[in-house]
Scaffold this motif. Structure first.
Motif, PDB file in Angstrom:
ATOM      1  N   PRO A   9       5.652  -9.236  78.750  1.00 33.16           N
ATOM      2  CA  PRO A   9       4.685  -8.360  78.083  1.00 33.16           C
ATOM      3  C   PRO A   9       3.700  -7.658  79.010  1.00 33.16           C
ATOM      4  O   PRO A   9       3.337  -6.509  78.768  1.00 33.16           O
ATOM      5  N   THR A  12       5.657  -4.601  80.639  1.00 34.53           N
ATOM      6  CA  THR A  12       5.965  -3.512  79.705  1.00 34.53           C
ATOM      7  C   THR A  12       4.685  -2.855  79.194  1.00 34.53           C
ATOM      8  O   THR A  12       4.662  -1.638  78.965  1.00 34.53           O
ATOM      9  N   PHE A  13       3.624  -3.614  79.037  1.00 37.34           N
ATOM     10  CA  PHE A  13       2.327  -3.042  78.652  1.00 37.34           C
ATOM     11  C   PHE A  13       1.827  -2.087  79.729  1.00 37.34           C
ATOM     12  O   PHE A  13       1.414  -0.953  79.450  1.00 37.34           O
ATOM     13  N   HIS A  16       4.354   1.096  80.109  1.00 43.12           N
ATOM     14  CA  HIS A  16       4.749   1.832  78.913  1.00 43.12           C
ATOM     15  C   HIS A  16       4.526   3.334  79.050  1.00 43.12           C
ATOM     16  O   HIS A  16       5.421   4.146  78.777  1.00 43.12           O
ATOM     17  N   SER A 216       1.837   0.906  72.792  1.00 41.69           N
ATOM     18  CA  SER A 216       2.907   0.186  73.494  1.00 41.69           C
ATOM     19  C   SER A 216       3.450  -0.992  72.704  1.00 41.69           C
ATOM     20  O   SER A 216       4.394  -1.653  73.151  1.00 41.69           O
ATOM     21  N   VAL A 220       6.662  -3.252  73.840  1.00 43.31           N
ATOM     22  CA  VAL A 220       6.402  -4.583  74.382  1.00 43.31           C
ATOM     23  C   VAL A 220       7.151  -5.648  73.584  1.00 43.31           C
ATOM     24  O   VAL A 220       7.812  -6.532  74.151  1.00 43.31           O
ATOM     25  N   SER A 224      10.110  -8.598  74.544  1.00 44.81           N
ATOM     26  CA  SER A 224       9.325  -9.822  74.754  1.00 44.81           C
ATOM     27  C   SER A 224      10.107 -11.112  74.548  1.00 44.81           C
ATOM     28  O   SER A 224       9.512 -12.191  74.484  1.00 44.81           O
ATOM     29  N   ILE A 236      -0.694 -10.676  77.644  1.00 46.12           N
ATOM     30  CA  ILE A 236      -1.266  -9.430  78.154  1.00 46.12           C
ATOM     31  C   ILE A 236      -2.722  -9.629  78.549  1.00 46.12           C
ATOM     32  O   ILE A 236      -3.162  -9.207  79.636  1.00 46.12           O
TER      33      ILE A 236
END
Length: 277
Positions: A9, A12-13, A16, A216, A220, A224, A236
């Protein structure tokens, strides 16, 4: 631009906005999603991508080919790896015992080895490298005497009936006063003229993520690995912080302290600290 980072996470956060063309002027990314043990090996071989997320612990093996970016990675406080056992134990109880680790080229592993050298008389016995998701069940079932865990296991280990023997992050912070260097973003040295631009795009992606946290969420959660939404958010909150936007002097000092100690103890190859800058 080819890039590899994990499906976790925090990554990807952070990425994004860049992945989805929301950072003005940034190139389109060709993303490979891979766990950090895979990217560590890629960076050390001939198939490494232009930009990669690797463990800080892997840097000494790749600094000839890759340079550290001052943003986008993971450092922090209160986010260290844990040593877990199936019941109450003391560090001395691990003397000569089998300990599972998710990688032997990870910050978690270096912290564990540095901690063990200080606190376990005679040291541990066998170190067993095991897939991350297998470690807690193995400790629960008695196949392993203790396990070194990272990331979401900080929040989920009670579900396995396990006990935290030590928080290596707390140990490190007490011992050094510095944050814990976890994941680094690196760029090929052949692309150094693009380093400042890339750093700017990554910072812009981080700032977008903070300003638009809902944007996002779908991306995410898609990556995940079936984590509960509340665990994703806790992940996150823990790993995306001011060091993600700018490593800063405390961040560089933390990296130099960890890798300098590890090199002195023979846990990583010797290297010139100036290459970290």
């Amino acid at each position: 631009m080819p890039i590899a980072f994990s499906p976790c996470p925090n990554d990807t956060f952070v990425f994004h906005a860049l992945v989805h063309g929301l950072v003005p002027g940034a190139p389109q990314l060709d993303v490979t999603y891979a766990d950090i043990d895979i990217t560590n090996r890629l960076a050390a071989g001939p198939d490494g991508l232009d930009v990669m997320k690797i463990s800080y612990a892997a840097l000494p093996w790749v600094l000839g080919d890759y340079a550290l970016l001052p943003c986008g990675g993971a450092l922090g406080r209160g986010c260290g790896p844990l040593v877990l056992t199936a019941g109450a134990a003391t560090p001395a109880d691990l003397a000569g015992k089998r300990v599972a680790v998710p990688s032997d080229r990870s910050t978690a592993y270096l912290l564990f080895r540095l901690w063990a050298a200080q606190t376990i008389p005679g040291g541990v016995g066998e170190i067993v490298v095991m897939p991350f998701h297998e470690i807690m069940p193995a400790v629960r079932d008695g196949a392993i005497d203790a396990g070194l865990v990272i990331h979401e296991a900080r929040f989920t280990y009670p579900n396995y009936g396990l006990t935290m023997l030590t928080d290596l992050g707390s140990w490190w912070e007490t011992d050094t006063g510095l944050p814990i260097p976890l994941g680094a973003i690196v760029i090929r040295r052949s692309l150094l003229p693009e380093r400042d631009k890339l750093a700017g795009w990554i910072r812009a992606s981080v700032e977008y993520a903070w300003a638009h946290p809902e944007a996002s969420r779908g991306y995410v959660l898609e990556h995940s690995q079936e984590l509960a939404p509340e665990v994703v958010q806790a992940h996150i909150d823990l790993y995306v912080n001011s060091f993600t936007a700018e490593l800063g002097e405390d961040g560089y000092a933390a990296v130099e302290a960890l890798l300098g100690r590890a090199a002195k103890d023979g846990l990583v190859p010797a290297f010139d600290l100036i290459l970290l800058r």
